[in-house]
Motif scaffolding. Sequence first.
Motif, PDB file in Angstrom:
ATOM      1  N   LEU A 134       1.463   5.285  -1.137  1.00 27.76           N
ATOM      2  CA  LEU A 134       1.029   6.309  -1.365  1.00 27.76           C
ATOM      3  C   LEU A 134       1.416   7.816  -1.213  1.00 27.76           C
ATOM      4  O   LEU A 134       2.983   7.944  -2.028  1.00 27.76           O
ATOM      5  CB  LEU A 134       0.602   7.604   0.128  1.00 27.76           C
ATOM      6  CG  LEU A 134      -0.274   8.668   0.377  1.00 27.76           C
ATOM      7  CD1 LEU A 134      -1.685   8.718  -0.075  1.00 27.76           C
ATOM      8  CD2 LEU A 134       0.760   9.143   1.777  1.00 27.76           C
TER       9      LEU A 134
ATOM     10  N   ARG B  69       0.788  -1.361  -0.188  1.00 29.26           N
ATOM     11  CA  ARG B  69      -0.040  -0.274   0.216  1.00 29.26           C
ATOM     12  C   ARG B  69       1.016   1.220  -0.132  1.00 29.26           C
ATOM     13  O   ARG B  69       2.321   1.445   0.972  1.00 29.26           O
ATOM     14  CB  ARG B  69      -1.106   0.186   1.252  1.00 29.26           C
ATOM     15  CG  ARG B  69      -1.930   1.116   0.938  1.00 29.26           C
ATOM     16  CD  ARG B  69      -3.230   0.190   2.255  1.00 29.26           C
ATOM     17  NE  ARG B  69      -4.251   1.429   1.883  1.00 29.26           N
ATOM     18  CZ  ARG B  69      -5.449   1.558   1.458  1.00 29.26           C
ATOM     19  NH1 ARG B  69      -6.303  -0.126   2.149  1.00 29.26           N
ATOM     20  NH2 ARG B  69      -6.343   2.035   1.405  1.00 29.26           N
TER      21      ARG B  69
ATOM     22  N   ALA C  22      -0.863   3.827   4.373  1.00 29.77           N
ATOM     23  CA  ALA C  22       0.430   3.220   3.669  1.00 29.77           C
ATOM     24  C   ALA C  22       1.501   2.735   4.358  1.00 29.77           C
ATOM     25  O   ALA C  22       1.584   3.358   5.342  1.00 29.77           O
ATOM     26  CB  ALA C  22       0.851   4.013   2.592  1.00 29.77           C
TER      27      ALA C  22
END
Length: 335
Positions: A180, A178, A233
């Motif tokens: 960002l 994840r 994130a």
Amino acid sequence: MAERVRLIDVAREAGTSVSTVSRALNGSDLISPEVVAHVRAVAGELGYRADKRAQEFKLGRPLTVGVTVPDLTNPFFSEVLKGLAAAARAGGYRLLIGESGEDPAEELRLVEELVDHSGALVLCSSRLNRAGLERALALPVPVVCINRTVKNAGVVAIDYRAASRILLEHLTGLGHRRVLYVGGPATSWSDGERRRTLRRTARALDVTLDEIEGGWAGHHGYDAGPTVLRSRATAVITFNDLVGVGLLSWLHDNDVEVPAELSVASYDDIPIAAYARPPLTSLRNERARLGELAWQQLTARLAGDDWPLPDLLSPELVVRASTGPARRRARIRTT
């Protein structure tokens, strides 16, 4: 005030004709090296300076290149200008530089003002919209765009598509699933290139990509800190190193361990990236080379040639201590 030293004064002192002095000072192959050296020595002793206005009249165009940049405080642009200025100076030209302050309306005003004093224009990371760019390209001088792809103009750019793939593949290789992205100015072409490529690459790698608005300066990265920390994130990519260093500063001030809790990576590898705490992983590019290539494109066009093909520079990933293996976030902080 002392009178300006003229060509005829140099010729009289050197014991030769005005035409010989002119050819010698302009590097003509018709004059022997010995005479060239003698004339230039005499010119130096007398303090002779070439009359740029006369040269411009002879060529039928100004020996000035107008340049627009969004932000002179960003080292990225100062290094591009160094490369461009050195190349232009070697060609007998000088630069006239205007800063838009990231404002497209101000950039267009600068373009229309600079064209009155310039034989060519270089738009560095232009923030103009399509209509503004068309107005700029319709002006009666050749235009080169740095970090902006257009038709009927010179184009020199960093391959931000390749750059974005490299960054995301680096992070996923460390186990991050994840990521960002802290974005740049909405008017930035290169920010659009980053976003589109990050989205495609994230889908291909089955990685979750979140995006937030950021900016272009250190305070934008610092201000984004709380939003970054509230995200899920484990890794962050910032629009540029100034934003990245600003974010690292906020994370340090709030006792967030980098990269143990959060990895941070960025674009450009300006000098400060290596001295951040921790040192920032970033994509290195040849900024001065962008300026040199822009001048080469202009030189070809001023000589009457068609525009060369666009020059795309490939970046190089410089891995530093701000990125590391993904670990489970202990908690999603709210402060």
